[in-house]
Scaffold this motif. Sequence first.
Motif, PDB file in Angstrom:
ATOM      1  N   TRP A 256      46.109  34.759  50.089  1.00 53.40           N
ATOM      2  CA  TRP A 256      44.690  35.543  50.365  1.00 53.40           C
ATOM      3  C   TRP A 256      44.859  36.244  51.847  1.00 53.40           C
ATOM      4  O   TRP A 256      44.025  37.263  51.778  1.00 53.40           O
ATOM      5  N   THR A 257      45.657  36.245  52.189  1.00 51.74           N
ATOM      6  CA  THR A 257      45.796  37.031  53.741  1.00 51.74           C
ATOM      7  C   THR A 257      45.929  38.383  53.368  1.00 51.74           C
ATOM      8  O   THR A 257      45.282  39.921  54.079  1.00 51.74           O
ATOM      9  N   SER A 258      47.363  38.403  52.626  1.00 53.03           N
ATOM     10  CA  SER A 258      46.650  39.918  51.819  1.00 53.03           C
ATOM     11  C   SER A 258      45.859  40.689  51.582  1.00 53.03           C
ATOM     12  O   SER A 258      45.754  42.260  51.054  1.00 53.03           O
ATOM     13  N   ARG A 259      45.107  39.802  51.066  1.00 53.79           N
ATOM     14  CA  ARG A 259      44.022  40.237  49.904  1.00 53.79           C
ATOM     15  C   ARG A 259      42.959  40.486  50.519  1.00 53.79           C
ATOM     16  O   ARG A 259      42.246  41.157  50.083  1.00 53.79           O
ATOM     17  N   ALA A 260      43.292  40.020  51.629  1.00 56.25           N
ATOM     18  CA  ALA A 260      41.136  39.522  52.293  1.00 56.25           C
ATOM     19  C   ALA A 260      40.614  41.081  53.239  1.00 56.25           C
ATOM     20  O   ALA A 260      39.547  41.375  52.603  1.00 56.25           O
ATOM     21  N   SER A 261      41.118  42.564  53.366  1.00 56.90           N
ATOM     22  CA  SER A 261      40.569  43.648  53.646  1.00 56.90           C
ATOM     23  C   SER A 261      40.460  44.074  52.551  1.00 56.90           C
ATOM     24  O   SER A 261      39.009  44.556  52.748  1.00 56.90           O
ATOM     25  N   SER A 262      41.031  44.175  51.850  1.00 51.96           N
ATOM     26  CA  SER A 262      40.757  44.489  50.176  1.00 51.96           C
ATOM     27  C   SER A 262      39.223  43.568  49.872  1.00 51.96           C
ATOM     28  O   SER A 262      38.099  44.433  49.482  1.00 51.96           O
ATOM     29  N   PHE A 263      39.479  42.826  49.910  1.00 54.24           N
ATOM     30  CA  PHE A 263      38.031  41.605  49.226  1.00 54.24           C
ATOM     31  C   PHE A 263      36.640  42.129  50.272  1.00 54.24           C
ATOM     32  O   PHE A 263      35.745  42.569  49.949  1.00 54.24           O
ATOM     33  N   ILE A 265      36.624  44.891  52.386  1.00 55.88           N
ATOM     34  CA  ILE A 265      35.683  46.305  51.699  1.00 55.88           C
ATOM     35  C   ILE A 265      34.860  46.431  50.932  1.00 55.88           C
ATOM     36  O   ILE A 265      33.546  47.208  51.444  1.00 55.88           O
ATOM     37  N   GLY A 266      35.162  45.597  50.020  1.00 56.52           N
ATOM     38  CA  GLY A 266      34.443  45.502  48.482  1.00 56.52           C
ATOM     39  C   GLY A 266      33.144  45.119  49.356  1.00 56.52           C
ATOM     40  O   GLY A 266      31.796  45.773  48.738  1.00 56.52           O
ATOM     41  N   PHE A 267      32.924  43.911  49.789  1.00 56.79           N
ATOM     42  CA  PHE A 267      32.055  43.016  50.332  1.00 56.79           C
ATOM     43  C   PHE A 267      31.235  44.426  51.615  1.00 56.79           C
ATOM     44  O   PHE A 267      29.390  44.147  51.162  1.00 56.79           O
ATOM     45  N   VAL A 268      31.330  44.738  52.627  1.00 57.90           N
ATOM     46  CA  VAL A 268      31.073  45.506  53.722  1.00 57.90           C
ATOM     47  C   VAL A 268      29.998  46.382  52.933  1.00 57.90           C
ATOM     48  O   VAL A 268      28.770  47.389  52.533  1.00 57.90           O
ATOM     49  N   VAL A 269      30.829  46.947  51.829  1.00 55.00           N
ATOM     50  CA  VAL A 269      30.181  48.197  51.137  1.00 55.00           C
ATOM     51  C   VAL A 269      28.890  48.127  50.066  1.00 55.00           C
ATOM     52  O   VAL A 269      27.619  48.261  50.050  1.00 55.00           O
ATOM     53  N   PHE A 270      29.205  46.973  49.325  1.00 55.65           N
ATOM     54  CA  PHE A 270      27.611  46.135  48.631  1.00 55.65           C
ATOM     55  C   PHE A 270      26.726  45.503  49.237  1.00 55.65           C
ATOM     56  O   PHE A 270      25.732  46.226  49.155  1.00 55.65           O
ATOM     57  N   CYS A 271      27.137  45.071  50.753  1.00 50.83           N
ATOM     58  CA  CYS A 271      26.146  44.727  51.823  1.00 50.83           C
ATOM     59  C   CYS A 271      25.002  45.898  52.685  1.00 50.83           C
ATOM     60  O   CYS A 271      23.878  46.050  52.736  1.00 50.83           O
ATOM     61  N   ALA A 272      26.344  46.946  52.733  1.00 45.08           N
ATOM     62  CA  ALA A 272      25.909  48.167  53.229  1.00 45.08           C
ATOM     63  C   ALA A 272      24.306  48.797  52.169  1.00 45.08           C
ATOM     64  O   ALA A 272      23.627  48.755  52.662  1.00 45.08           O
ATOM     65  N   LEU A 273      24.715  49.079  50.956  1.00 41.87           N
ATOM     66  CA  LEU A 273      24.197  50.011  50.700  1.00 41.87           C
ATOM     67  C   LEU A 273      22.922  49.055  50.013  1.00 41.87           C
ATOM     68  O   LEU A 273      21.517  49.603  49.711  1.00 41.87           O
ATOM     69  N   LEU A 274      22.646  47.229  50.348  1.00 47.81           N
ATOM     70  CA  LEU A 274      21.590  46.691  49.944  1.00 47.81           C
ATOM     71  C   LEU A 274      20.636  46.664  50.883  1.00 47.81           C
ATOM     72  O   LEU A 274      19.334  46.939  50.612  1.00 47.81           O
ATOM     73  N   MET A 304      36.266  44.224  44.797  1.00 48.81           N
ATOM     74  CA  MET A 304      36.381  43.381  44.679  1.00 48.81           C
ATOM     75  C   MET A 304      37.091  41.997  43.995  1.00 48.81           C
ATOM     76  O   MET A 304      38.113  41.052  43.730  1.00 48.81           O
ATOM     77  N   PHE A 305      36.421  41.974  42.383  1.00 46.09           N
ATOM     78  CA  PHE A 305      37.141  41.498  41.256  1.00 46.09           C
ATOM     79  C   PHE A 305      38.133  41.492  41.458  1.00 46.09           C
ATOM     80  O   PHE A 305      39.322  40.251  41.045  1.00 46.09           O
ATOM     81  N   THR A 306      38.956  42.977  40.843  1.00 47.39           N
ATOM     82  CA  THR A 306      40.362  43.627  41.248  1.00 47.39           C
ATOM     83  C   THR A 306      41.582  42.679  42.547  1.00 47.39           C
ATOM     84  O   THR A 306      42.526  42.524  41.419  1.00 47.39           O
ATOM     85  N   THR A 307      40.330  42.358  43.678  1.00 47.16           N
ATOM     86  CA  THR A 307      41.139  42.430  44.245  1.00 47.16           C
ATOM     87  C   THR A 307      41.640  40.858  44.525  1.00 47.16           C
ATOM     88  O   THR A 307      42.794  40.385  44.395  1.00 47.16           O
ATOM     89  N   PHE A 309      42.405  39.623  40.787  1.00 50.36           N
ATOM     90  CA  PHE A 309      42.191  38.648  39.789  1.00 50.36           C
ATOM     91  C   PHE A 309      43.111  39.767  39.124  1.00 50.36           C
ATOM     92  O   PHE A 309      43.911  39.608  38.437  1.00 50.36           O
ATOM     93  N   GLY A 310      42.886  40.842  39.913  1.00 52.09           N
ATOM     94  CA  GLY A 310      44.253  41.986  39.183  1.00 52.09           C
ATOM     95  C   GLY A 310      45.154  42.368  40.409  1.00 52.09           C
ATOM     96  O   GLY A 310      46.076  41.793  41.378  1.00 52.09           O
ATOM     97  N   LYS A 311      45.949  43.929  39.988  1.00 57.86           N
ATOM     98  CA  LYS A 311      47.384  44.427  41.067  1.00 57.86           C
ATOM     99  C   LYS A 311      46.415  44.639  42.298  1.00 57.86           C
ATOM    100  O   LYS A 311      45.746  45.596  42.462  1.00 57.86           O
ATOM    101  N   TYR A 312      47.385  43.928  43.015  1.00 55.60           N
ATOM    102  CA  TYR A 312      46.684  43.664  44.494  1.00 55.60           C
ATOM    103  C   TYR A 312      46.998  45.583  44.661  1.00 55.60           C
ATOM    104  O   TYR A 312      45.734  46.303  45.610  1.00 55.60           O
ATOM    105  N   ALA A 313      48.125  46.431  44.609  1.00 56.05           N
ATOM    106  CA  ALA A 313      47.932  47.819  45.002  1.00 56.05           C
ATOM    107  C   ALA A 313      47.632  48.084  44.431  1.00 56.05           C
ATOM    108  O   ALA A 313      46.723  49.684  44.997  1.00 56.05           O
ATOM    109  N   PHE A 314      46.841  48.700  42.856  1.00 52.54           N
ATOM    110  CA  PHE A 314      45.578  49.665  42.984  1.00 52.54           C
ATOM    111  C   PHE A 314      44.063  48.582  43.260  1.00 52.54           C
ATOM    112  O   PHE A 314      43.697  49.663  44.004  1.00 52.54           O
ATOM    113  N   ALA A 315      44.249  47.171  43.587  1.00 55.17           N
ATOM    114  CA  ALA A 315      42.538  46.927  44.576  1.00 55.17           C
ATOM    115  C   ALA A 315      42.497  47.668  45.813  1.00 55.17           C
ATOM    116  O   ALA A 315      41.426  48.701  45.764  1.00 55.17           O
TER     117      ALA A 315
END
Length: 378
Positions: A256-263, A265-274, A304-307, A309-315
Amino acid sequence: MALRHNSQIKKWLVLIISLYVQPLFAVSEQRTPVLEFTPELQKVSLFSNVEVLRDKEHRLTIQEVSAPAYAQKFQPETRTGNSFGFTKDTFWIRFTLKQAESLKERLYLQLDYPLMDQVTFYLSRANGGFTESSTGDSLPFAAREVKHRTFLFQLPEHQGQIRSYYLRLQTEGSMQFPMTLWTSSAFIEAQEQDNFFFGIFYGVMLLLMLAALVTYRKLKDSLFLYYALYLFSFLLFQHSLNGFSFQFFWPESTWWTSRASSFFIGFVVFCALLFTGKFLNVWTEHPIIKKLFYLVMGFSIMSMFTTLFGKYAFAIQLSALQGIILPPVVLIAAVTSFLRGYQPARYFLVAWFIFLFSVFIAALLYFGLIQNNFYTYY
């Protein structure tokens, strides 16, 4: 007068741009010098004293890179820079140090980028060979030699002697390696200051979030709920980016540590636009911009979904790309609202301009388009 004014504008633009990109184009034809650390220094940024070797095949060993055959294959960091964006290559870092005979304190090497997956530090021994120390966010936090949110290594005492040190770096995220050499006392003083300012920052953010939640409860206006969500998402992202989350919240959860920042970022963008959509009346007054907002929000959900359940390097690349997309989208909405006579958009532009500029710079940093230094990182 107009020509003079334009000349002044050009000078300021050159100054601002050079502040961020000049390390990217700096060229040095000389070999990296030996750093002599004296008691008066206390702290030294290693940008001018580090050499870099790129290993695209991941095959090199410490015995090979430290051999005379590879001595000339290292490139000065002043030529290569310290930010390479998203790459699967392994990077070998070398610096040569002489500790002054009058030096009484122990020295510490700090790699100030908490998101590195694998970090191996090689200490050269006086009798030959190397002592290996491995860390990174792919290992539990308890495995670190020094329990700190960044990567910290204690150097052995070798007053009057010259020794070379090597690091092997590998990560699925953005490759950055800003490094600093500290005396123990200088590092402790710096940490006290950092903790003080971090405490103020996180404390103010928490107070704003709580105030927004209380206001929402009183007024039942969803604008304040969206603002609280945005502040919460930004707090989570910053906590992860600065390495505090791994240190205090999930020190054993390396996945989770390696993926948290990526997740986040998507959460920040979603909430900022909301929040932005509600504040600028995008949902009710701007049908075309509303579609653009929906598109970017859908993009953030996908990242966020790709982070997870998918490949982290792409996410992580998808997440960083949002940092480039978000500022112009929000600015278009704010300017359009202002031009249509919505006066609160003026205050929104003033309040959010610095934040959006910072997000854009951070995205450029992640892609390796600018170098990691104090101005670009913070």
